[in-house]
Motif scaffolding. Structure first.
Motif, mmCIF file in Angstrom:
data_model
loop_
_atom_site.group_PDB
_atom_site.id
_atom_site.type_symbol
_atom_site.label_atom_id
_atom_site.label_comp_id
_atom_site.label_asym_id
_atom_site.label_seq_id
_atom_site.Cartn_x
_atom_site.Cartn_y
_atom_site.Cartn_z
ATOM 1 N N GLU A 1 0.836 -1.194 0.000
ATOM 2 C CA GLU A 1 0.000 0.000 0.000
ATOM 3 C C GLU A 1 0.880 1.258 0.000
ATOM 4 O O GLU A 1 1.972 1.273 0.558
ATOM 5 N N ILE A 2 0.372 2.318 -0.634
ATOM 6 C CA ILE A 2 1.103 3.581 -0.696
ATOM 7 C C ILE A 2 1.095 4.260 0.666
ATOM 8 O O ILE A 2 0.037 4.470 1.261
ATOM 9 N N VAL A 3 2.272 4.606 1.145
ATOM 10 C CA VAL A 3 2.424 5.300 2.418
ATOM 11 C C VAL A 3 2.584 6.797 2.188
ATOM 12 O O VAL A 3 2.080 7.616 2.950
ATOM 13 N N LYS A 4 3.293 7.148 1.121
ATOM 14 C CA LYS A 4 3.558 8.552 0.809
ATOM 15 C C LYS A 4 3.809 8.695 -0.682
ATOM 16 O O LYS A 4 4.326 7.788 -1.319
ATOM 17 N N LYS A 5 3.445 9.865 -1.213
ATOM 18 C CA LYS A 5 3.655 10.160 -2.630
ATOM 19 C C LYS A 5 4.278 11.545 -2.729
ATOM 20 O O LYS A 5 3.787 12.500 -2.121
#
Length: 268
Positions: free
Chosen positions: A170-174
């Protein structure tokens, strides 16, 4: 009125076809670093060794781990995951991906190999013996992959870099990467080192050094003349592939279908 409706339908169809065709190609709008900011520092380098590299390897990702070079190669029908002796070029172990997958970037985190696919929205997780442990699905394209102490770090060909949880992907930061406030697109193969991201830019002959704290390009490495492509019978593709050798404080760099692997040290 009928004529106007007909024109409107044709225009709409043309628009939809254009969107579809654009979606079938990687974005080709990376701006050369020199034009983004002429004040960017150019990093000088020295070649300290040249090694053989499989000329059939459409290199998508490199990672050095415990004395061996791991490589992900692309192209439908010939994508692979390889473990090699980087000095001799010997392929010690190799597996082929299903012909429906186009292999992309790889990294090793907690003794697990993570490998992306390009448009198939799937990441593969292997042990160091190449046994498949599990897969993850994600949205968008997969391009480059590396990792820091806590997260996987991924590119998708845009100006964005994604931090992902290695447990569930899962994406934690972009973050959005810029140089002189201009978004830098086509960020490809990645190598994390000490708070910086070293990244190939697709279709360009340089590697950029990105400060992840503020998401800005700080310097670039011009590798345009590292290999003479004209001396080879088969056509060499673009520069792609960067791996860090911690014990030697050097980098291994190569390109798609290149018969050579270069070990370089950065001079400043």
């Amino acid at each position: 009125m009928k004529k106007l409706i007909k024109i409107s339908i044709i225009t709409t169809m043309f628009f939809l076809i254009s969107i579809f065709l654009a979606s079938q190609m990687k974005v080709v709008n990376a701006i050369p670093v020199e034009k983004i900011n002429s004040e960017l520092k150019e990093i000088n380098y020295q070649i300290i060794a040249v090694y053989p590299h499989a000329s059939d390897a459409f290199t998508q990702g490199l990672i050095f781990h415990e004395g061996y070079l791991y490589e992900s190669t692309g192209q439908y029908g010939s994508s692979s995951l390889r473990k090699t002796d980087y000095q001799s070029g010997e392929i010690i172990k190799s597996i082929q991906l299903d012909e429906n997958y186009f292999g992309e970037g790889i990294t090793i985190f907690a003794n697990k190999i993570y490998q992306l696919s390009w448009r198939e929205n799937k990441a593969f997780v292997y042990d160091l013996d190449f046994n498949l442990l599990k897969t993850f699905t994600y949205q968008g394209e997969g391009w480059g992959l590396t990792s820091n102490q806590d997260f996987l770090i991924m590119s998708d060909g845009s100006q964005y870099i994604y931090y992902r949880n290695p447990e569930d992907f899962e994406i934690v930061k972009k973050i959005s990467i810029t140089a002189n406030d201009i978004p830098l697109n086509n960020i490809n193969e990645l190598q994390y080192l000490d708070g910086y991201l070293y990244a190939n830019i697709w279709l360009e002959d340089y590697i950029v050094k990105i400060d992840l704290e503020n998401a800005e390009v700080k310097a670039y490495l011009d590798l345009e003349n590292i290999i003479d492509k004209d001396q080879y019978e088969h056509q060499l593709d673009v520069l792609n592939g960067i791996a860090y050798l911690e014990e030697k404080e050097s980098f291994l760099v190569t390109g798609k279908l290149w018969p050579k692997l270069f070990e370089i040290v950065l001079l400043d």
